[in-house]
Design an enzyme around this catalytic site. Structure first.
Site, short mmCIF file in Angstrom:
data_model
loop_
_atom_site.label_atom_id
_atom_site.label_comp_id
_atom_site.label_asym_id
_atom_site.label_seq_id
_atom_site.Cartn_x
_atom_site.Cartn_y
_atom_site.Cartn_z
N GLU A 19 0.86 -1.18 0.00
CA GLU A 19 0.00 0.00 0.00
C GLU A 19 0.90 1.23 0.00
O GLU A 19 1.82 1.33 0.81
CB GLU A 19 -0.87 0.04 1.26
CG GLU A 19 -1.83 -1.11 1.43
CD GLU A 19 -2.52 -1.06 2.79
OE1 GLU A 19 -2.42 -0.03 3.49
OE2 GLU A 19 -3.14 -2.06 3.17
N ASP A 78 -5.45 7.95 10.84
CA ASP A 78 -4.06 7.59 11.14
C ASP A 78 -3.58 8.17 12.47
O ASP A 78 -3.94 9.27 12.85
CB ASP A 78 -3.15 8.06 10.00
CG ASP A 78 -3.36 7.23 8.75
OD1 ASP A 78 -3.20 6.00 8.85
OD2 ASP A 78 -3.71 7.79 7.71
#
Length: 260
Positions: free
Chosen positions: A51, A62
């Site tokens: 990714e 995140d």
């Protein structure tokens, strides 16, 4: 190749009786040149899918490690067109699936039809869009599917069963199973109830299940591996790459690969 390349990567590991190792890199941290070198060397070290994170100013899913990486890449001026150029340069001679992980805003600004054409031309195999809910993903799905590109959804322990089934019905490539509630980042131990949660996802789909968020050690990877088809490691790798450089990142990957 797109979805087919992702499917083949999982199938190859399954045939060996092993699990896929999926890693996340923030594209452009510390530079696109280093990202390119890391992709090549990680693929050579046994990583099955990679990714590439598109840096974004407000990466809400995140934790601090990937937020900081995103900020460094943005400060270096990294853009989506440059990331697509990087993928294009990597694709020749690289069989590993490459998936972009991006928040929706940069993709929408780029234009979905132009994006799809450029993803396909570059050799990207799929997209993960953490802030794009099922109810709003149809325009992107409708442009990606005819091009054979996967829109890989995220599900969480809090996803209700009926919604899980609807998400699974539209998923392509694999399903990203968030292992815990909260943001990305390494945790100690395993979340409670994870086996029941993953069994619930498995009950509604035949697609491979990739388990991510909070996995930082070979021991955690080994414990979680039987519950899915692939293990996703992000923050731990991004942190090692930033603090200690590529050789240390490769050593971590070798330990993870051995654990799986």
């Amino acid at each position: 190749m797109g979805i087919e390349r992702i499917t083949a990567a999982f199938a190859a590991r399954k045939k060996e009786g092993r699990k896929a190792l999926i890693v996340y890199l923030c594209a452009g941290d510390p530079s696109l040149e280093v990202t390119g070198q890391a992709v090549r060397e990680l693929a050579g070290a046994g990583v099955d899918l990679i990714e590439l994170g598109v840096p974004f100013s407000d990466p809400v899913a995140d934790g601090p490690v990937i937020q900081a990486a995103s900020e460094r890449a943005l400060a270096a001026g990294v853009t989506l067109p440059e990331i697509l150029e990087l993928v294009k340069s990597l694709r020749s001679g690289l069989a590993v699936p490459l998936i972009l992980m991006s928040y929706y805003n940069p993709l929408l600004q780029y234009g979905l039809e132009r994006l799809t054409a450029d993803l396909a031309a570059a050799g990207v195999d799929g997209l993960i869009v953490p802030d794009l809910p099922l109810e709003e993903n149809l325009p992107l799905r409708q442009t990606l599917e005819p091009a054979g590109l996967a829109l890989i959804p995220l599900v969480a322990p809090t996803t209700p069963g009926e919604r899980l089934a609807r998400i699974a019905a539209t998923a392509r490539g694999f399903i990203y199973c968030v292992s815990l509630t909260g943001v990305t980042g390494v945790r100690e131990g395993l979340p409670p109830g994870i086996d029941e949660y993953l069994a619930g996802v498995r009950a509604v789909t035949d697609l491979p299940l990739g388990i991510g968020f909070g996995i930082g050690s070979p021991d955690q990877a080994r414990l979680l591996a039987p519950m899915g088809d692939g293990i996703i490691v992000g923050s731990a790798l991004v942190d090692v790459l930033h603090q200690e450089g590529l050789p240390a990142a490769l050593r971590l990957v070798e330990r993870l690969r051995h654990a799986l």
